[in-house]
Scaffold this motif. Sequence first.
Motif, PDB file in Angstrom:
ATOM      1  N   LEU A   1       0.843  -1.202   0.000  1.00  0.00           N
ATOM      2  CA  LEU A   1       0.000   0.000   0.000  1.00  0.00           C
ATOM      3  C   LEU A   1       0.877   1.251   0.000  1.00  0.00           C
ATOM      4  O   LEU A   1       0.825   2.066   0.929  1.00  0.00           O
ATOM      5  CB  LEU A   1      -0.918  -0.002   1.232  1.00  0.00           C
ATOM      6  CG  LEU A   1      -1.891  -1.171   1.344  1.00  0.00           C
ATOM      7  CD1 LEU A   1      -2.537  -1.198   2.724  1.00  0.00           C
ATOM      8  CD2 LEU A   1      -2.964  -1.091   0.256  1.00  0.00           C
ATOM      9  N   PRO A   2       1.670   1.433  -1.039  1.00  0.00           N
ATOM     10  CA  PRO A   2       2.620   2.557  -1.041  1.00  0.00           C
ATOM     11  C   PRO A   2       1.951   3.922  -1.105  1.00  0.00           C
ATOM     12  O   PRO A   2       2.537   4.922  -0.663  1.00  0.00           O
ATOM     13  CB  PRO A   2       3.457   2.298  -2.302  1.00  0.00           C
ATOM     14  CG  PRO A   2       2.546   1.513  -3.202  1.00  0.00           C
ATOM     15  CD  PRO A   2       1.729   0.651  -2.285  1.00  0.00           C
ATOM     16  N   ASP A   3       0.725   3.981  -1.664  1.00  0.00           N
ATOM     17  CA  ASP A   3       0.062   5.273  -1.877  1.00  0.00           C
ATOM     18  C   ASP A   3      -0.924   5.628  -0.774  1.00  0.00           C
ATOM     19  O   ASP A   3      -1.477   6.730  -0.793  1.00  0.00           O
ATOM     20  CB  ASP A   3      -0.672   5.270  -3.230  1.00  0.00           C
ATOM     21  CG  ASP A   3       0.278   5.015  -4.390  1.00  0.00           C
ATOM     22  OD1 ASP A   3       1.421   5.514  -4.323  1.00  0.00           O
ATOM     23  OD2 ASP A   3      -0.115   4.316  -5.337  1.00  0.00           O
ATOM     24  N   MET A   4      -1.163   4.712   0.175  1.00  0.00           N
ATOM     25  CA  MET A   4      -2.113   5.030   1.237  1.00  0.00           C
ATOM     26  C   MET A   4      -1.521   6.085   2.168  1.00  0.00           C
ATOM     27  O   MET A   4      -0.344   6.048   2.501  1.00  0.00           O
ATOM     28  CB  MET A   4      -2.485   3.775   2.033  1.00  0.00           C
ATOM     29  CG  MET A   4      -3.495   4.055   3.140  1.00  0.00           C
ATOM     30  SD  MET A   4      -4.111   2.558   3.956  1.00  0.00           S
ATOM     31  CE  MET A   4      -5.326   2.016   2.745  1.00  0.00           C
ATOM     32  N   GLU A   5      -2.358   7.024   2.559  1.00  0.00           N
ATOM     33  CA  GLU A   5      -1.899   8.110   3.424  1.00  0.00           C
ATOM     34  C   GLU A   5      -1.400   7.553   4.761  1.00  0.00           C
ATOM     35  O   GLU A   5      -2.046   6.710   5.381  1.00  0.00           O
ATOM     36  CB  GLU A   5      -3.029   9.105   3.667  1.00  0.00           C
ATOM     37  CG  GLU A   5      -2.606  10.296   4.519  1.00  0.00           C
ATOM     38  CD  GLU A   5      -3.748  11.241   4.805  1.00  0.00           C
ATOM     39  OE1 GLU A   5      -3.516  12.234   5.522  1.00  0.00           O
ATOM     40  OE2 GLU A   5      -4.875  10.973   4.333  1.00  0.00           O
ATOM     41  N   ARG A   6      -0.267   8.060   5.201  1.00  0.00           N
ATOM     42  CA  ARG A   6       0.318   7.684   6.495  1.00  0.00           C
ATOM     43  C   ARG A   6       0.498   8.943   7.326  1.00  0.00           C
ATOM     44  O   ARG A   6       1.560   9.586   7.299  1.00  0.00           O
ATOM     45  CB  ARG A   6       1.666   6.976   6.292  1.00  0.00           C
ATOM     46  CG  ARG A   6       1.532   5.561   5.730  1.00  0.00           C
ATOM     47  CD  ARG A   6       2.873   5.012   5.291  1.00  0.00           C
ATOM     48  NE  ARG A   6       2.827   3.578   5.024  1.00  0.00           N
ATOM     49  CZ  ARG A   6       2.340   3.030   3.908  1.00  0.00           C
ATOM     50  NH1 ARG A   6       1.853   3.826   2.947  1.00  0.00           N
ATOM     51  NH2 ARG A   6       2.334   1.718   3.753  1.00  0.00           N
ATOM     52  N   PRO A   7      -0.538   9.321   8.097  1.00  0.00           N
ATOM     53  CA  PRO A   7      -0.426  10.544   8.908  1.00  0.00           C
ATOM     54  C   PRO A   7       0.753  10.506   9.872  1.00  0.00           C
ATOM     55  O   PRO A   7       1.337  11.529  10.196  1.00  0.00           O
ATOM     56  CB  PRO A   7      -1.757  10.582   9.660  1.00  0.00           C
ATOM     57  CG  PRO A   7      -2.700   9.783   8.804  1.00  0.00           C
ATOM     58  CD  PRO A   7      -1.866   8.706   8.201  1.00  0.00           C
ATOM     59  N   TYR A   8       1.087   9.296  10.347  1.00  0.00           N
ATOM     60  CA  TYR A   8       2.296   9.110  11.147  1.00  0.00           C
ATOM     61  C   TYR A   8       3.140   8.065  10.430  1.00  0.00           C
ATOM     62  O   TYR A   8       2.685   6.948  10.202  1.00  0.00           O
ATOM     63  CB  TYR A   8       1.963   8.636  12.570  1.00  0.00           C
ATOM     64  CG  TYR A   8       3.196   8.316  13.396  1.00  0.00           C
ATOM     65  CD1 TYR A   8       3.815   9.318  14.129  1.00  0.00           C
ATOM     66  CD2 TYR A   8       3.732   7.033  13.419  1.00  0.00           C
ATOM     67  CE1 TYR A   8       4.956   9.043  14.881  1.00  0.00           C
ATOM     68  CE2 TYR A   8       4.875   6.747  14.169  1.00  0.00           C
ATOM     69  CZ  TYR A   8       5.477   7.761  14.892  1.00  0.00           C
ATOM     70  OH  TYR A   8       6.599   7.483  15.622  1.00  0.00           O
ATOM     71  N   LYS A   9       4.374   8.441  10.082  1.00  0.00           N
ATOM     72  CA  LYS A   9       5.233   7.526   9.336  1.00  0.00           C
ATOM     73  C   LYS A   9       6.450   7.182  10.180  1.00  0.00           C
ATOM     74  O   LYS A   9       7.202   8.067  10.616  1.00  0.00           O
ATOM     75  CB  LYS A   9       5.675   8.153   8.008  1.00  0.00           C
ATOM     76  CG  LYS A   9       6.264   7.158   7.011  1.00  0.00           C
ATOM     77  CD  LYS A   9       6.382   7.784   5.633  1.00  0.00           C
ATOM     78  CE  LYS A   9       6.861   6.755   4.613  1.00  0.00           C
ATOM     79  NZ  LYS A   9       6.922   7.312   3.249  1.00  0.00           N
ATOM     80  N   SER A  10       6.637   5.881  10.428  1.00  0.00           N
ATOM     81  CA  SER A  10       7.747   5.427  11.258  1.00  0.00           C
ATOM     82  C   SER A  10       9.081   5.720  10.578  1.00  0.00           C
ATOM     83  O   SER A  10       9.234   5.506   9.373  1.00  0.00           O
ATOM     84  CB  SER A  10       7.643   3.922  11.516  1.00  0.00           C
ATOM     85  OG  SER A  10       6.503   3.615  12.278  1.00  0.00           O
ATOM     86  N   ARG A  11      10.018   6.206  11.368  1.00  0.00           N
ATOM     87  CA  ARG A  11      11.353   6.417  10.851  1.00  0.00           C
ATOM     88  C   ARG A  11      12.157   5.128  10.957  1.00  0.00           C
ATOM     89  O   ARG A  11      11.973   4.348  11.883  1.00  0.00           O
ATOM     90  CB  ARG A  11      12.053   7.522  11.652  1.00  0.00           C
ATOM     91  CG  ARG A  11      11.380   8.885  11.545  1.00  0.00           C
ATOM     92  CD  ARG A  11      12.113   9.924  12.384  1.00  0.00           C
ATOM     93  NE  ARG A  11      11.478  11.232  12.291  1.00  0.00           N
ATOM     94  CZ  ARG A  11      11.914  12.321  12.934  1.00  0.00           C
ATOM     95  NH1 ARG A  11      12.986  12.242  13.695  1.00  0.00           N
ATOM     96  NH2 ARG A  11      11.272  13.474  12.797  1.00  0.00           N
TER      97      ARG A  11
END
Length: 567
Positions: free
Chosen positions: A414-424
């Motif tokens: 799901l590369p295009d799904m919005e990620r409001p919080y993205k793990s570093r």
Amino acid sequence: MSVDTDKVDNIAGDDPHLKKEFGTVGLLFTAIGSIIGSGWLFSSLHASSLAGPAAILSWVVGTIMFLFIGLSYAELGVMMPRSGGVARYPHYAWGSFASYSFGWVTWLACASVAAVEVSAVLTYASSYIGWLENSNGTLKPAGLVVAILMLGFFVLINFLGVKWFARINNVLVWWKLIMIVLVIAALMIAAFHSGNFTVDAKGGGGFAPNGIKGAMEAIPAAGIAFSFLGWRQGIELAGETDNPKKNVPLTLIGSILICGVLYILLQVAFIAALDPSALAHDGWANVGNAIKVGSDAGNFSPLAALATFVGLGWLAGLLYADAFISPGDTGLIYTSVTARMSYAMGRNRNAPAALAKVNTNGVPWVSLILAWIAGCIFFLPFPSWQSLVSIVTSLTVLSFGSGSIALLTFRKQLPDMERPYKSRMPWVVAPLALLATNLIMYWAGWDQVWKMMAAVAIGYIFLGIFQVTDKGRAPKLEFKYGWWVLVWFAGILLVSYLGSYSGTEAKDAGEANVYGFNGGILANIVLTAVILAIAWYCQLPKERVEEILNETEEIIEEDEDKLAPGA
């Protein structure tokens, strides 16, 4: 086919009948309230008996391990906030077989926790109410009736809905936080013997009388890992919070850090408050004997007994009261979470549809009743609180492992799904989280691991029955994508059997002892790498994941009348 983002956003909170009534404080306090249960009342004693002063190291390592596990879920919980999320994410990543495998393990673990917390309440109470428990920690007939009624009370409160649940929980969590801070401060002021951290005690002295091996064994065996399991509520109830982007990461990370610091300080206060001469005479293995006050209270109610021993009778009274409140609140929370887990499995269609029925208060009521029945089964004459905790911990930690891998596979699926919080640094966080998961189960010992896998096998029997009896609704297992789960389970068994941890007092019980402490860590690193590679290879195709996400909306519409009549 592309995923319909409007539909996915629509169902981000899952069933529309589940109320979004957990705010920032409500969700954070639910996790903290779940973490601070019976563990803090017993674990300082048990950790000291296994590791001596090195129990402090056990808490530090345990906190770090669960931070990595929690961080691996932070992105998932915001991207797709689902009630019962720990069981839902494997469904999207690898299909129904993997989903059922982790859903069964998670449900079984959650169902037992409420019973364990009730058991903790009665264990503390047995110090002054003799008709509740036998000397080995099993319930007497009258105690069994009390336990069943207490569990029923938890179910009743949950029937009232999330709003009432959150209000009651917020008050109880404030009490629990104040109590643990008060105990730490009072013990440190009343008695602080710095020499206890290096005392020459019977059976082994110094900071680590049983070495690093004993300190790591204490993480699952003494209830340290058990004391952190409640962080998951930020995921399990993510579909019922009003602002997942803010509340989920704050809950996951904040609850672990806050409780970890408190637990470490409590362990320091406990060790320093012990009488040095009694400790030297009895040794760390019998540390409970050093705080006896005319009875066996040192083993049944350690913190209250220690408070009495150092002349803080008023604090002992508060602790006996808290022994009802802290475990009781956690039992209340886990009753709710257990219902959400079977609800999620019903939603995934790999469990009966009735489990996903929701009442007018937004509560999965059939799942709640099942949670009560399952919890009552755990009141059968099992061993002590500590013995139950080891198997519950292993089951629960096993269920966490899939999230760390799903964090990576969703980046491709799901590369295009919005990620409001993205793990570093996900390729650092995820492997370390999975390694932490494997190590905690390994340190629990062979005796706990084989029992855990026997419970998993029983779940597959139920899966077979469901597949045969509900062909019209049961989904395809998609085993070609989920078979890696069996490889992981088999790997856990093999690594545990070949290792040096038995999980019993009889050190030669069940394990081959092929490699020592360092070899066990290396074996688990290899297992972690192999499972990451296989699970990555087995992930569902991107198109199929998108189909499943869109199917979820169709399931809600199709099952509307069955799942929430009159809501």
